[in-house]
Design a protein around this motif. Structure first.
Motif, PDB file in Angstrom:
ATOM      1  N   ARG A 262      21.379  -1.729  17.071  1.00  0.00           N
ATOM      2  CA  ARG A 262      22.754  -2.420  17.424  1.00  0.00           C
ATOM      3  C   ARG A 262      23.034  -2.037  18.820  1.00  0.00           C
ATOM      4  O   ARG A 262      22.599  -1.389  19.576  1.00  0.00           O
ATOM      5  N   PRO A 263      23.827  -2.798  19.396  1.00  0.00           N
ATOM      6  CA  PRO A 263      24.136  -2.942  21.029  1.00  0.00           C
ATOM      7  C   PRO A 263      24.957  -1.730  21.173  1.00  0.00           C
ATOM      8  O   PRO A 263      25.205  -1.189  22.552  1.00  0.00           O
ATOM      9  N   GLN A 264      25.799  -1.142  20.328  1.00  0.00           N
ATOM     10  CA  GLN A 264      26.640  -0.081  20.538  1.00  0.00           C
ATOM     11  C   GLN A 264      26.994   0.437  19.213  1.00  0.00           C
ATOM     12  O   GLN A 264      26.868   0.043  18.091  1.00  0.00           O
ATOM     13  N   ILE A 265      27.467   1.939  19.511  1.00  0.00           N
ATOM     14  CA  ILE A 265      27.939   2.747  18.251  1.00  0.00           C
ATOM     15  C   ILE A 265      28.737   3.820  18.782  1.00  0.00           C
ATOM     16  O   ILE A 265      28.893   4.343  19.757  1.00  0.00           O
ATOM     17  N   SER A 266      29.854   3.945  17.805  1.00  0.00           N
ATOM     18  CA  SER A 266      30.647   4.887  18.117  1.00  0.00           C
ATOM     19  C   SER A 266      30.370   6.542  17.713  1.00  0.00           C
ATOM     20  O   SER A 266      29.634   6.576  16.985  1.00  0.00           O
ATOM     21  N   LEU A 267      31.068   7.439  18.398  1.00  0.00           N
ATOM     22  CA  LEU A 267      30.696   8.920  17.647  1.00  0.00           C
ATOM     23  C   LEU A 267      30.932   9.309  16.164  1.00  0.00           C
ATOM     24  O   LEU A 267      30.180   9.750  15.611  1.00  0.00           O
ATOM     25  N   ALA A 268      31.986   8.477  15.707  1.00  0.00           N
ATOM     26  CA  ALA A 268      32.527   8.637  14.406  1.00  0.00           C
ATOM     27  C   ALA A 268      31.242   8.027  13.631  1.00  0.00           C
ATOM     28  O   ALA A 268      31.007   8.605  12.383  1.00  0.00           O
ATOM     29  N   GLU A 269      30.592   6.561  13.968  1.00  0.00           N
ATOM     30  CA  GLU A 269      29.846   6.252  13.053  1.00  0.00           C
ATOM     31  C   GLU A 269      28.381   6.816  13.397  1.00  0.00           C
ATOM     32  O   GLU A 269      27.439   7.185  12.227  1.00  0.00           O
ATOM     33  N   LEU A 270      28.231   7.778  14.520  1.00  0.00           N
ATOM     34  CA  LEU A 270      26.937   8.319  14.692  1.00  0.00           C
ATOM     35  C   LEU A 270      26.870   9.429  13.660  1.00  0.00           C
ATOM     36  O   LEU A 270      25.855   9.905  13.169  1.00  0.00           O
TER      37      LEU A 270
END
Length: 471
Positions: free
Chosen positions: A406-414
């Motif tokens: 994916r091009p980006q990811i948030s901390l909550a998703e990580l």
């Protein structure tokens, strides 16, 4: 008024020749600039056909001579210039804004296919409505207007779901298409004026540099102030917004898809129109690039001025140093009797800040009368030897692995993919990585909730700014 290039063109003896040829070469073909050799050949062919009908003695000169006259300072009907990235030495010709205004004004005399009034009236009404709604300060009135639009959209959706599709009006389609074509042509014409304004600024800067008698800092301050004034003006902001929209890949794809759909309509194909709109994206990119190129020339001129000034200042310093050395050699055999024969002023002020000094504190040396003995602690010392270490390299590896798909990811998703193992300190480590990285964003205006479980299985929560890691 009488010295304006547009007025001179209308008063010229060969105005019909000039206007008709430039209209055919630039406006009908939608060309921004034409090479000198190509344009001269076209003018020779054009003059040959005129001589066949009006006589061999009419217009006896060559096409290149006429073009040079039209581009001279006294006439100013054309602009002759050498592009910055040109490999050869062949110049280009381009219309001046004043000449384009004359051609546009005379083209308005032509009988149009039909004069559309409804689309123009609706455009005026839509623009006025947007101004009124954008400047409305009462929240309730804005809510009421949005509710009306929402109800209208829901009614239209319900009508489409029930199978009621209103057929489009062919006359209205033609009218709107012709209006869009005229607007696009005016937009391209306006870019010549924007480019001309920046060229005037570049010319003024060159003249000021040539005749400058003030200091370098004062002149640069004046130049940058004028450039900022143009950039922050309504015209500069409008061009910046236009260029940002045009350079967006999504905007270009949307424009191209819309053009293909509209140009395929039978109503549009039945109209007599040129290929302006079909290639409007490339025309706009070319026009905007020429404006940016003119701005780049202005920056390059300033850079050359700074380089020249630095070279002159360094040369003057070396001359002063050599004069000092020559004077020292001249008095080497008979030095001055007084050792303090000259002084130099300090190159920077000496600042004394007494209030920033700390108060005097005498050194305290504790006196130990007897040697301390080893004792035993009356509490659990296990916590002192428990090592709690967060490996940031392992956290970076998790981030890189998650960004592979994916091009980006948030901390909550990580943390959902890789649960937090070492509590709040691990979450803070993620935040430290984001603050030190150029490929991460910390949005302090928004917040998100990070959830994890401790060793006893109890749920822990932390509300913190939104952190987004990008590839």
């Amino acid at each position: 008024m009488r010295t304006h290039p547009s007025w001179r063109l209308l008063q010229a003896d060969s105005a019909p020749l000039i206007i008709s040829f430039l209209y055919k070469s630039f406006i009908l073909t939608n060309k921004r600039s034409i090479a000198a050799e190509t344009l001269a050949t076209q003018l020779d062919d054009y003059l040959h056909h005129l001589r066949e009908t009006t006589g061999e003695k009419r217009f006896p000169r060559k096409g290149r001579d006429y073009l040079n006259d039209w581009a001279s300072g006294e006439q100013g009907y054309l602009r002759k210039y050498y592009p910055a990235a040109s490999v050869g030495d062949e110049p280009l010709f381009d219309l001046t804004p004043s000449t384009e205004k004359v051609i546009e004004w005379i083209s308005g005399f032509e009988q149009k296919q039909f004069v559309g009034t409804e689309s123009r009236l609706l455009t005026v009404f839509r623009l006025l409505s947007e101004i009124a709604s954008d400047t409305e300060t009462d929240p309730q009135q804005r809510i009421d207007r949005l509710e009306q639009e929402k109800a209208k959209l829901e009614q239209e959706i319900a009508s489409l779901k029930s199978g009621h599709i209103m057929p489009h009006d062919p006359t209205r389609v033609k009218e709107k298409f012709l209006q869009a074509e005229d607007t696009a042509r005016q937009l391209l014409s306006d870019f010549r004026q924007v480019e001309e304004n920046f060229r005037h600024l570049d010319r003024d800067v060159r003249e000021r540099i040539t005749t400058a008698s003030s200091g370098k800092g004062k002149m640069l301050d004046d130049i940058f102030s004028e450039q900022d004034a143009i950039t922050e003006s309504d015209q500069g902001r409008s061009f910046k917004a236009f260029w940002s929209w045009l350079m967006s890949r999504a905007s270009q794809d949307e424009l191209q898809a819309t053009l293909e759909k509209v140009l395929a309509l039978p109503e549009v194909q039945s109209l007599q129109h040129d290929e302006l709109l079909s290639r409007i994206r490339f025309r706009l990119l070319e026009a905007g690039e020429k404006v940016n190129s003119t701005c780049a020339q202005l920056v390059e001129q300033l850079r050359r001025y700074l380089d020249d000034q630095a070279w002159l200042e360094n040369r003057r310093i070396m001359e002063i140093v050599r004069e000092i050395e020559q004077s020292a050699i001249a008095v080497r055999q008979s030095p001055p009797a007084d050792k303090l024969f000259t002084t130099l002023s300090l190159n920077k002020p000496a600042l004394e800040m007494p209030m920033s000094r700390g108060l005097f504190r005498p050194a305290s040396r504790p006196v130990i009368s007897e040697t301390p003995e080893e004792g035993e602690a009356d509490f659990d010392t296990t916590a002192l030897y428990t090592q709690h270490y967060v490996d940031e390299r392992a956290l970076l590896a998790r981030i890189r692995f998650a960004l592979q798909s994916r091009p980006q990811i948030s901390l909550a998703e990580l943390v959902k993919l890789h649960p937090v193992e070492k509590g709040l300190s691990e979450v803070v480590a993620y935040l430290h990585i984001a603050s030190e990285s150029d490929h991460a964003l910390v949005d302090s205006d928004s917040s998100e909730e990070i959830i994890w479980h401790d060793a006893q299985g109890r749920q822990k929560e932390a509300v913190m700014p939104v952190v987004i890691f990008t590839r």
